[in-house]
Design an enzyme around this catalytic site. Structure first.
Site, short mmCIF file in Angstrom:
data_model
loop_
_atom_site.label_atom_id
_atom_site.label_comp_id
_atom_site.label_asym_id
_atom_site.label_seq_id
_atom_site.Cartn_x
_atom_site.Cartn_y
_atom_site.Cartn_z
N HIS A 141 2.40 8.84 0.69
CA HIS A 141 1.28 8.74 -0.26
C HIS A 141 1.69 9.53 -1.50
O HIS A 141 2.28 10.60 -1.39
CB HIS A 141 0.00 9.32 0.35
CG HIS A 141 -0.43 8.60 1.59
ND1 HIS A 141 -1.37 7.58 1.57
CD2 HIS A 141 -0.02 8.70 2.88
CE1 HIS A 141 -1.53 7.11 2.80
NE2 HIS A 141 -0.72 7.78 3.62
N HIS A 181 3.69 10.85 6.04
CA HIS A 181 3.02 10.69 7.34
C HIS A 181 3.99 10.10 8.35
O HIS A 181 4.50 9.01 8.15
CB HIS A 181 1.79 9.78 7.20
CG HIS A 181 0.68 10.45 6.46
ND1 HIS A 181 -0.32 9.74 5.83
CD2 HIS A 181 0.42 11.77 6.28
CE1 HIS A 181 -1.16 10.62 5.27
NE2 HIS A 181 -0.73 11.85 5.52
N HIS A 188 0.82 -1.21 0.00
CA HIS A 188 0.00 0.00 0.00
C HIS A 188 0.85 1.26 0.00
O HIS A 188 0.39 2.33 -0.35
CB HIS A 188 -0.89 0.05 1.25
CG HIS A 188 -1.66 -1.19 1.49
ND1 HIS A 188 -2.54 -1.71 0.57
CD2 HIS A 188 -1.68 -2.06 2.54
CE1 HIS A 188 -3.07 -2.82 1.03
NE2 HIS A 188 -2.57 -3.06 2.23
N THR A 196 -6.10 6.87 7.23
CA THR A 196 -6.61 7.08 5.87
C THR A 196 -6.68 5.78 5.07
O THR A 196 -6.86 5.80 3.86
CB THR A 196 -5.75 8.11 5.10
OG1 THR A 196 -4.43 7.57 4.92
CG2 THR A 196 -5.66 9.44 5.85
N THR A 197 -6.49 4.66 5.76
CA THR A 197 -6.64 3.34 5.13
C THR A 197 -7.51 2.49 6.04
O THR A 197 -7.64 2.78 7.24
CB THR A 197 -5.28 2.62 4.98
OG1 THR A 197 -4.77 2.33 6.29
CG2 THR A 197 -4.28 3.46 4.21
N GLU A 252 -2.71 13.61 0.32
CA GLU A 252 -4.04 13.23 0.82
C GLU A 252 -4.77 14.48 1.30
O GLU A 252 -5.93 14.69 0.99
CB GLU A 252 -3.91 12.19 1.94
CG GLU A 252 -3.38 10.87 1.42
CD GLU A 252 -3.87 9.67 2.21
OE1 GLU A 252 -3.57 9.59 3.42
OE2 GLU A 252 -4.55 8.81 1.62
N HIS A 282 5.56 6.74 6.42
CA HIS A 282 5.24 6.21 5.10
C HIS A 282 4.78 7.36 4.20
O HIS A 282 4.59 8.48 4.67
CB HIS A 282 4.15 5.13 5.20
CG HIS A 282 2.87 5.66 5.74
ND1 HIS A 282 2.54 5.62 7.08
CD2 HIS A 282 1.84 6.32 5.14
CE1 HIS A 282 1.38 6.20 7.27
NE2 HIS A 282 0.92 6.64 6.11
#
Ligand code: SG4
Ligand code: ZN
Length: 262
Positions: A99, A121, A64, A204-205, A108, A97
């Site tokens: 995005h 993040h 992810h 957010t996941t 995001e 991590h």
């Protein structure tokens, strides 16, 4: 250990709530910050502890995102942590991590609908709960620092360490290396951390747990197109290029957003 283990992908994030009802909650993330609606608040400065230290770290493609964590057997005493900035407690570093997406739409969070090319993040848990897993069920369990990443002509030197993705193109691959890609967290912070947005939201996941005190700094950090391309080369759980791992903007549902302007 007790992290939410869910299979999901970014082809249709609207459907996440079919498997994870939290994702249909009323305090979801990410959001857009509308500077006409934020409550301007005078938060104290953040204190970053051990943000200048370098630890042995590992870098994982989890299908992810690409995630960096500290390989440590010890108690979290010496791990990086944050306090101040309007947080009531001290929060200890767990992992960071990224995005990213296609074009300029990889962040995001957005400010007045403006998106950035990527978002970092830095995830922390509330030390009063003793561990990440114990903190997860609590509304003040996690504090995530969101750092917007802006496309610029020059490389970001701090990412030179982090962009060693050749051996983790496929998911479930981890590389551990004592120093080659270790980076002090301080090198990843924006030039100014005094101005930021704050609201209560979620992961957010999936599982979309509503346990995150979000801080999104309004000063971005930089990335070059060459570096961004490396993120876009990573493969997802299905062996397809992970071109986009951005959840769409969620509704505020009456939540307050605040802003510290230095
Ligand atoms: C990423 O998928 C991370 O790899 C997840 O970490 C993380 O979940 C998830 O994003 C949500 O975090 O800051 N974007 S976010 O809200 O930190 C957690 C793992 O799956 C629980 C370990
Ligand atoms: Zn994230």
């Amino acid at each position: 250990a007790a992290r939410p283990k869910t299979h999901f992908d970014y082809t249709d994030p609207q459907k996440w709530d079919e498997h994870e009802s939290n994702c249909a909650g009323l305090h979801q993330s990410p959001i857009n910050f509308n500077t006409d609606e934020v409550v301007v608040t005078n938060y104290p400065k953040f204190t970053f502890e051990n943000y200048n230290l370098v630890f042995p770290e590992s870098l994982e493609n989890n299908g992810h995102t690409v995630e960096l964590k500290i390989d440590s057997e010890d108690d979290d005493e010496d791990l990086p942590s944050i306090s101040g900035g309007g947080l009531t407690d001290r929060y200890s570093f767990v992992q960071l991590h990224f995005h990213w997406g296609e074009g300029l739409l990889g962040s995001e969070h957005s400010i007045n609908r403006q998106k950035y090319s990527a978002e970092l993040h830095i995830v922390h848990y509330n030390t009063k709960y003793g561990s990440f897993a114990n903190a997860l069920p609590h509304p003040d369990g996690l504090a995530v620092l969101g750092i917007l990443i802006e496309l610029q002509a020059r490389d970001n030197i701090a990412f030179r360490h982090l962009e060693q993705f050749d051996n983790i193109i496929d998911p479930s691959r981890t590389i551990s290396d004592p120093l080659d890609f270790s980076v002090p967290l301080a090198d990843l912070l924006p030039d100014s951390t005094e101005s930021f947005f704050r609201y209560n939201g979620s992961l957010t996941t999936p599982g979309c747990n509503e346990d995150v005190i979000w801080t999104v700094f309004d000063t971005p950090i930089a990335i070059s197109l060459r570096q961004l391309a490396k993120f876009r080369q990573l493969n997802d759980e299905n062996g397809m290029p992970l071109k986009n791992n951005v959840r769409p903007t969620q509704m505020l549902h009456g939540r307050e957003t605040s802003q510290m302007i230095s």
